[in-house]
Scaffold this motif. Sequence first.
Motif: not given
Length: 618
Positions: A556-557, A575, A588, A602-604, A606-609, A611
């Motif tokens: 993430k990030n 995911d 994306e 990050a996909y779309n 969504q940096k908080e998770k 990948w």
Amino acid sequence: MCSHRPMKFFVLSCALVFVFGSCTKKGSTKNYLLEGNLKKWQPITLTFNGPEVSEMDSINPFLDYSLLVNFSNKDTTYAVHGYFAADGDAANSSAEAGNKWQVKFSPGKTGKWDFTAYLMEGKNIAVKQFSLPKKNKSIWDIKGNFEVQPIDSTENGFYSKGMLVYNGTHYLKQSETGKPFLKNGVGSPENFLAYSEFDGTYDNGGPDTPTLEDGLHEYPSHVDDWKDNDPVWGFNNGKGIIGALNYLSNKGMNSLYFLVMNENGDGNDVWPWIAPKEQTRYDVSKLDQWETVFTHMDKLGMAMNVFTQETENDTVLNKGDLGLERKLFYKELVARFGHHLGIVWNLGEETNRSPEQLKNYADYIRKIDPYKHPIAVHNHVRVTGERREGRPLDPIKETFTPMLGYRNFEIPSLQMFDTTEVHKEVKKWLDLSVKKKRPWVVYLDEIGHWDIGVTTDTAANHNHNMVMHSSLWGSLMSGAAGTSWYFGGKDVPNNDISAEDFRARDAWWDISNNAKKFFEDHLPYETMQNHDELLSNDKAYCFAKKDEIYVVYLPKNENTDLAIGDGAFTIAFYDPKAGGMLFDKQNEGWKITKPNSVELSAYNGQKEKDWVIVIARK
């Protein structure tokens, strides 16, 4: 019963007849009982009559008798050890005495098999005689044959996939399908066999476990996971432990780590003998009940990581040397359980034994195991600050370096104190083993400080995200062949000794199984290797078959550049925590930054998770 002279050979016979065999004695025919489906990979059991003895007979039936059976087809011969079986139904009867002697054999080829069986008597003959004696007029033998049909493709588990074998690569292979086996293992409780419904099983002074009845497992929450037609023994015993295996298998777990001897160890509640100090007298009914559980594991396709001792008790047998009691211990394990299809023999948990001792153990097991099951050992833990002769202590290096290239050793079973080191440590031992021209199958079998491991789902500060990144994907993206998940010592009532309800980590099993399914469904992973050098960010991992397929684990990030070959590629995102489908939108989470390079993010947005990103040539 015959006289007690050394090296006496008995006629083997049985009153109950299923298949007939002949004896060399003129004018007589002796019979034996053959049981089994007579299908490839499914075990057969031969039962013979022999001396009427008991577990505590003056002539030790485990040490001073030896049943050996040669099974031959047109291509090969297996010398298979048998064992004293009391009345032949000890799992149900709890018998301690009888005249039944058995051998189990799992045929890996179809067609006609011939066998020749001998039962020999002599002082300590069980650890001395490993081949059939030369024929002479004083030797009685029984011969027979049977026909093995092709594999039953409708069977589940290893009965349709075959035995797990080492073939000189970084993954064990399923001998029937040829496919690699990726271990997704349960590593606790290590005293899984400390089960209240096994005969002769009791708490002999282990740690205080107030959540267990009399210090033993019952697995009560899993009784409802037992299904009709599943095995039981005695008076409906075994539903809890069989149900637990069913639950784990349904969650995608395909391996179990357990001790078969922890006398004087952490749990002090598992041993194969009639009592902890009776180390040449085996508990026939208990072992027959274990066999029921192990057979169910074969049907589920759950591999058996058989830990033969632990760090606290690895001098219990012959002070750690390969002496009589230790030889008999290995011989009984191989004779009674060696026919199972998913076995790895582990020489010891957190081993303290010297390289010479470990090699002696491995050589002996390899000599008596006709199936040549893979052999492993588990290193002691590396603790920051420990030193020897002024130098940092590195028990991982001290355990495995002397085993590199050794002919009878295949699997380093890694324990990692610092999970941030998992990724590079796996790669290190894979690379070193290749340099020694005997590639290893590397397992990650324990992580973290002893009191942590993998926490329960509801723990206040559960560590699933960290373990997923550092240990699960960190090991697999280096080329590890699988993992086992240790529960730690603090999380009462679900720690490494007291765990009863595997649903306490239900969410974790899903996360672990997501990784296994991803590798099996989307990657030719046996042809891939680690290529972190292709990334610009050292916090990310890359596993690839260069110019064909690249897999990047992106925390993430984080962003990273990936160097790839010329041509057109597809890209998809996965995911790792949620699992499920691959997201394959082309615009994306990636962009071309320069020739033969892409920037991954990050996909779309969504940096908080974390990948997982798959880049594959069209």
